[in-house]
Design a protein around this motif. Structure first.
Motif, mmCIF file in Angstrom:
data_model
loop_
_atom_site.group_PDB
_atom_site.id
_atom_site.type_symbol
_atom_site.label_atom_id
_atom_site.label_comp_id
_atom_site.label_asym_id
_atom_site.label_seq_id
_atom_site.Cartn_x
_atom_site.Cartn_y
_atom_site.Cartn_z
ATOM 1 N N LYS A 67 0.862 -1.180 0.000
ATOM 2 C CA LYS A 67 0.000 0.000 0.000
ATOM 3 C C LYS A 67 0.901 1.233 0.000
ATOM 4 C CE LYS A 67 -3.599 0.220 2.647
ATOM 5 N NZ LYS A 67 -4.525 0.252 3.788
ATOM 6 N N PRO A 68 0.463 2.307 -0.612
ATOM 7 C CA PRO A 68 1.237 3.547 -0.492
ATOM 8 C C PRO A 68 1.390 3.912 0.990
ATOM 9 C CG PRO A 68 -0.494 3.775 -2.140
ATOM 10 C CD PRO A 68 -0.732 2.468 -1.428
ATOM 11 N N PRO A 69 2.530 4.466 1.396
ATOM 12 C CA PRO A 69 2.787 4.731 2.813
ATOM 13 C C PRO A 69 1.677 5.507 3.528
ATOM 14 C CG PRO A 69 4.787 5.041 1.565
ATOM 15 C CD PRO A 69 3.690 4.804 0.558
ATOM 16 N N LEU B 114 -1.447 5.475 2.952
ATOM 17 C CA LEU B 114 -2.588 4.571 3.162
ATOM 18 C C LEU B 114 -2.228 3.430 4.101
ATOM 19 C CD1 LEU B 114 -4.016 4.408 -0.473
ATOM 20 C CD2 LEU B 114 -4.759 5.858 1.432
ATOM 21 N N TRP C 26 -3.555 -5.115 1.054
ATOM 22 C CA TRP C 26 -4.026 -5.292 -0.322
ATOM 23 C C TRP C 26 -3.452 -6.580 -0.887
ATOM 24 C CZ3 TRP C 26 -3.005 0.101 -2.992
ATOM 25 C CH2 TRP C 26 -3.805 1.071 -2.391
ATOM 26 N N HIS D 95 -8.778 -5.160 -1.753
ATOM 27 C CA HIS D 95 -8.215 -4.283 -0.728
ATOM 28 C C HIS D 95 -9.025 -4.495 0.547
ATOM 29 C CE1 HIS D 95 -6.619 -1.210 -3.915
ATOM 30 N NE2 HIS D 95 -6.182 -2.435 -4.114
#
Length: 123
Positions: free
Chosen positions: A35-37, A39, A46, A55
């Motif tokens: 996941k992007p940091p 998020l 995910w 997700h």
């Protein structure tokens, strides 16, 4: 214009990430994707299998999706169902969708998942 489904989001209770990882990777055979940091700080995880992404997001007052569900197309559905059962997942077959073999299962936090495969067309 819509061109594809990018992902399906399901909810999960706080602190369930390790349980979800075990199920989605070890039972379903998906891989965890980062996941992007920004998020990732919210929790959850995910997963992907080819172009399919699920997700799992943390929800403080979590209630599992009992009726709503992702419909996941599989190939070799009987073997796949056997794999899930061997790994401890409950499989409930349903013959009510014409032209398909399908079954339902639940993830470890109670979210409903549908798995289906179109029947081969003859003639």
């Amino acid at each position: 214009m819509l061109v594809a489904v990018d992902h399906v989001q399901l909810a999960a209770p706080p602190g369930s990430e390790d349980l979800l990882r075990t199920y989605y990777t070890g039972v379903l055979g998906m891989v965890e994707i980062p996941k992007p940091p920004v998020l990732a700080a919210r929790g959850g995880c995910w997963f992907a299998a080819g172009p399919v992404q699920l997700h799992l997001g943390v929800e403080a007052d979590f209630r599992p999706a009992r009726k709503a569900h992702p419909g996941l197309r599989v190939s070799g559905i009987e073997a796949y169902a056997g794999q899930l059962e061997e790994r401890g997942a409950k499989v409930v077959w349903d013959d009510d969708l014409p032209g398909h073999k399908r079954f339902y299962s639940e993830d470890p936090v109670g979210n409903r998942l549908e798995f289906l495969e179109p029947l081969a067309q003859t003639g």
